[in-house]
Design an enzyme around this catalytic site. Structure first.
Site, PDB file in Angstrom:
ATOM      1  N   HIS A 144      29.004 -29.974  22.526  1.00  0.00           N
ATOM      2  CA  HIS A 144      28.191 -31.098  22.473  1.00  0.00           C
ATOM      3  C   HIS A 144      27.404 -31.253  23.801  1.00  0.00           C
ATOM      4  CE1 HIS A 144      29.021 -33.845  18.901  1.00  0.00           C
ATOM      5  NE2 HIS A 144      27.906 -33.415  18.912  1.00  0.00           N
TER       6      HIS A 144
ATOM      7  N   GLU B 280      23.660 -16.117   2.005  1.00  0.00           N
ATOM      8  CA  GLU B 280      24.307 -15.699   3.237  1.00  0.00           C
ATOM      9  C   GLU B 280      25.322 -14.656   3.172  1.00  0.00           C
ATOM     10  OE1 GLU B 280      25.640 -19.377   5.274  1.00  0.00           O
ATOM     11  OE2 GLU B 280      26.178 -20.128   3.172  1.00  0.00           O
TER      12      GLU B 280
ATOM     13  N   ASP C  37      25.294 -15.961   9.262  1.00  0.00           N
ATOM     14  CA  ASP C  37      26.419 -15.563   8.691  1.00  0.00           C
ATOM     15  C   ASP C  37      25.796 -14.181   7.820  1.00  0.00           C
ATOM     16  OD1 ASP C  37      28.529 -16.993   9.492  1.00  0.00           O
ATOM     17  OD2 ASP C  37      28.187 -18.661   7.513  1.00  0.00           O
TER      18      ASP C  37
ATOM     19  N   CYS D 262      16.942 -20.096   7.929  1.00  0.00           N
ATOM     20  CA  CYS D 262      17.928 -21.493   8.611  1.00  0.00           C
ATOM     21  C   CYS D 262      18.889 -20.578   9.438  1.00  0.00           C
ATOM     22  CB  CYS D 262      18.404 -22.146   7.638  1.00  0.00           C
ATOM     23  SG  CYS D 262      19.381 -23.482   8.399  1.00  0.00           S
TER      24      CYS D 262
END
Length: 593
Positions: A200, A442, A466, A513
């Protein structure tokens, strides 16, 4: 691992490039070592005392975080408050609270030691998560735990405030709260021993435009306050005591980098299309609704991926339907009339499902996770589907199922979705009756079955991270084989072409994505394959848009034909580099600063 090369003039270090940019200044060493904990036995009479000490420390931690929010309530960075909200949510986590008090009562040990045991359990759980992004969420829990430990021990945290000169903060670790409180007039970058690119703090540094290098392991034991330092957050470089020639070199790099970033900002509000009129949709990947403001500011025309995992990660029990609905609804209303693609839970289930022990799975990345977990624990799946459907009444929502490996899984998902829709109709709950349903591509099996899967859904979303990992059998977190993780591998490009062709023939859309979409060099190839929808981290949007607006689609088709004829990743990478150098020489130079 960190590499160090020493010379007379300077010390050079290389680690994780967490946030791009170049900072030159003096070190401000934040001396905040981890709290050392000694475990000792307590008497029966001391149990209630230690529990009270623990709860008081939790309440003090909660008040500290609320005070930070209050101090920053009118700050321009207020859109990042969701990170502090997340830490406040962790303080209410039943696993944290009951686990600690349980150890105090059952093991009859002091509060600090009991909390340390619970934090160790959390760490073990998160280390088993294959996805780097989700794995880094464990650091949020550790930071909250450290705050509680300091309050148990009565230790004040050294604050990064009121610096009297421009400084680069060097610390063992930094919390998101630390980063939010930094005075950008004085704090011009930071370096940490711990952390990864998807922590984060790193994400926040990127959105605030603060250069950062993390994961240097022992840098705090090397530096002292006042030492001259250069950090290159684009390439993960740290230079201590730079010589005059190096200093001049990086001053020039810094000037060019900042000029280029200002130039990129002018593209945020412009339409995304090629020079010859091909329209491109650029959307953002986010994890919490409050990140939408950052996405919109950077020119996103929708949310291409809402990761719903974090709503689950900081708690011992899954979020309720109402909690999820309110979060989805807030995002959908904010983004309207642009679409929001909500992905169902994409994580393992050992943390949320009672009596389900997955710690001993030999390969958790290929175990009971993602859509497999949802189909295994249908009550959790139904709750999430109900929340998403209810939110669809407030704007444009698209539903996305992750890690699909075959047609049977899609049909099983759609069957449950249809049942949930019937439930809502009987309850007279309004939702989008024509909700678009898509799947993540994926896995290799999904690539091979792309033509069949395309008949079952409304859209594809290709998860390149992935897909590359599974197709090439490479664990990119394993330093011994990470070099094999290569988007330019011929097998990956052929797989992407297969997926796009299957979608086009079936008349459905296919979007990208993943990290490939945010790399301008790769985005040119993806566009040539027919991927006109791309979703990425918000900070990559303007860079990709700039390239797209200067690109001619005819050049892309020639490039695609050329690279698909190549047999090695090295040849393909050389072709791409040559193309970019020919068409975008100035941009290529800036990317390599």
């Amino acid at each position: 691992m960190t590499n160090s090369v020493k010379s007379k003039q300077a010390e050079h270090y290389h680690a994780v490039a967490a946030s791009p940019g170049i900072a030159i200044g003096e070190v401000y060493l934040l001396d905040r070592q981890r709290v050392s904990v000694v475990e000792y036995d307590i008497s029966d009479e001391q149990i209630s005392v230690e529990i009270d000490i623990f709860h008081a420390a939790v309440e003090k931690s909660r008040q500290q975080l609320r005070d930070i929010q209050q101090q920053l309530s009118h700050h321009t960075q207020s859109e990042h408050f969701y990170i502090i909200d997340t830490q406040l949510m962790i303080l209410d986590d039943e696993m944290l609270l009951r686990g600690t008090t349980g150890f105090i009562q059952e093991k009859q040990i002091n509060a600090s030691a009991a909390l340390k045991r619970v934090l160790k359990q959390f760490k073990k759980t998160f280390e088993c998560i294959e996805d780097e992004y989700l794995r880094e969420r464990g650091s949020d829990i550790e930071l909250v735990g450290e705050r509680i430990l300091r309050n148990i021990r009565g230790k004040n945290q050294q604050q990064i405030q009121n610096l009297d000169r421009k400084s680069i903060v060097v610390a063992h670790d930094l919390s998101p709260a630390d980063t939010l409180q930094m005075d950008k007039e004085q704090v011009i970058g930071f370096v940490t021993d711990l952390g990864g690119r998807t922590s984060h703090t790193a994400i926040l540094a990127r959105s605030l435009g603060l250069p950062a290098v993390v994961g240097l392991e022992t840098i705090t034991s090397t530096v002292s306050t006042g030492m001259a330092i250069i950090i290159d957050g684009s390439h993960g470089e740290v230079i201590l005591n730079p010589d005059p020639a190096t200093l001049q070199e990086y001053l020039e790099k810094k000037r060019r980098y900042e000029f280029y970033q200002q130039h990129l900002q002018t593209f945020c509000a412009l339409p995304a299309c090629t020079a010859d009129g091909v329209k491109v949709t650029l959307q953002a990947n986010i994890e919490l609704p409050d990140e939408a403001d950052i996405a919109l500011k950077n020119g996103a025309t929708g949310i291409g991926l809402l990761r719903t995992e974090f709503m689950y990660m900081a708690r011992s029990t899954p979020p309720s339907e109402q909690d999820q609905f309110e979060g989805y609804k807030a995002l959908v209303e904010k983004i309207h009339p642009s679409p929001v693609t909500i992905r169902t839970l994409d994580v393992g289930g050992d943390k949320f499902v009672q009596d389900l022990s997955l710690q001993d799975e030999a390969n958790p990345a290929m175990g009971l996770r993602s859509i497999r977990l949802s189909l295994h624990e249908k009550h959790l799946f139904r709750i999430q589907l109900r929340a998403i459907l209810r939110a669809s009444a407030y704007g444009r929502v698209r539903l996305l199922f992750p890690m699909i490996s075959g047609v049977a899984e899609v049909r099983a998902c759609r069957k449950i979705l249809a049942e949930v829709m019937d439930e809502l109709r009987k309850e007279h709950v309004v939702f989008d009756e024509n909700l678009p349903v898509g799947i993540m591509i994926e896995t290799p099996s999904a690539v091979f079955l792309a033509d069949l899967l395309a008949r079952e859904v409304d859209f594809f979303s290709v998860g390149t991270n992935d897909l590359i990992q599974y197709c090439l059998a490479v664990d990119r977190s394993n330093e011994h084989v990470a070099y094999l993780y290569d988007p330019c591998h011929p097998a990956i490009l052929r797989a992407l072409k297969t997926i796009s062709d299957a979608a086009r023939q079936a008349g459905i859309s296919a979007s990208i994505c993943g990290e490939m979409a945010a790399e301008p060099m790769y985005s040119l190839v993806l566009l040539a394959m027919g991927y006109t929808d791309m979703s990425m981290n918000s900070c990559g949007l303007s860079r990709v848009k700039k390239i797209m607006r200067q690109w001619h689609s005819a050049d892309g088709h020639a490039l695609l034909e050329q690279i698909l004829s190549r047999s090695t990743a090295t040849q393909i990478a050389a072709d791409l580099r040559q193309t970019v150098l020919r068409h975008f020489p100035d941009d290529m130079q800036e990317w390599e600063i």
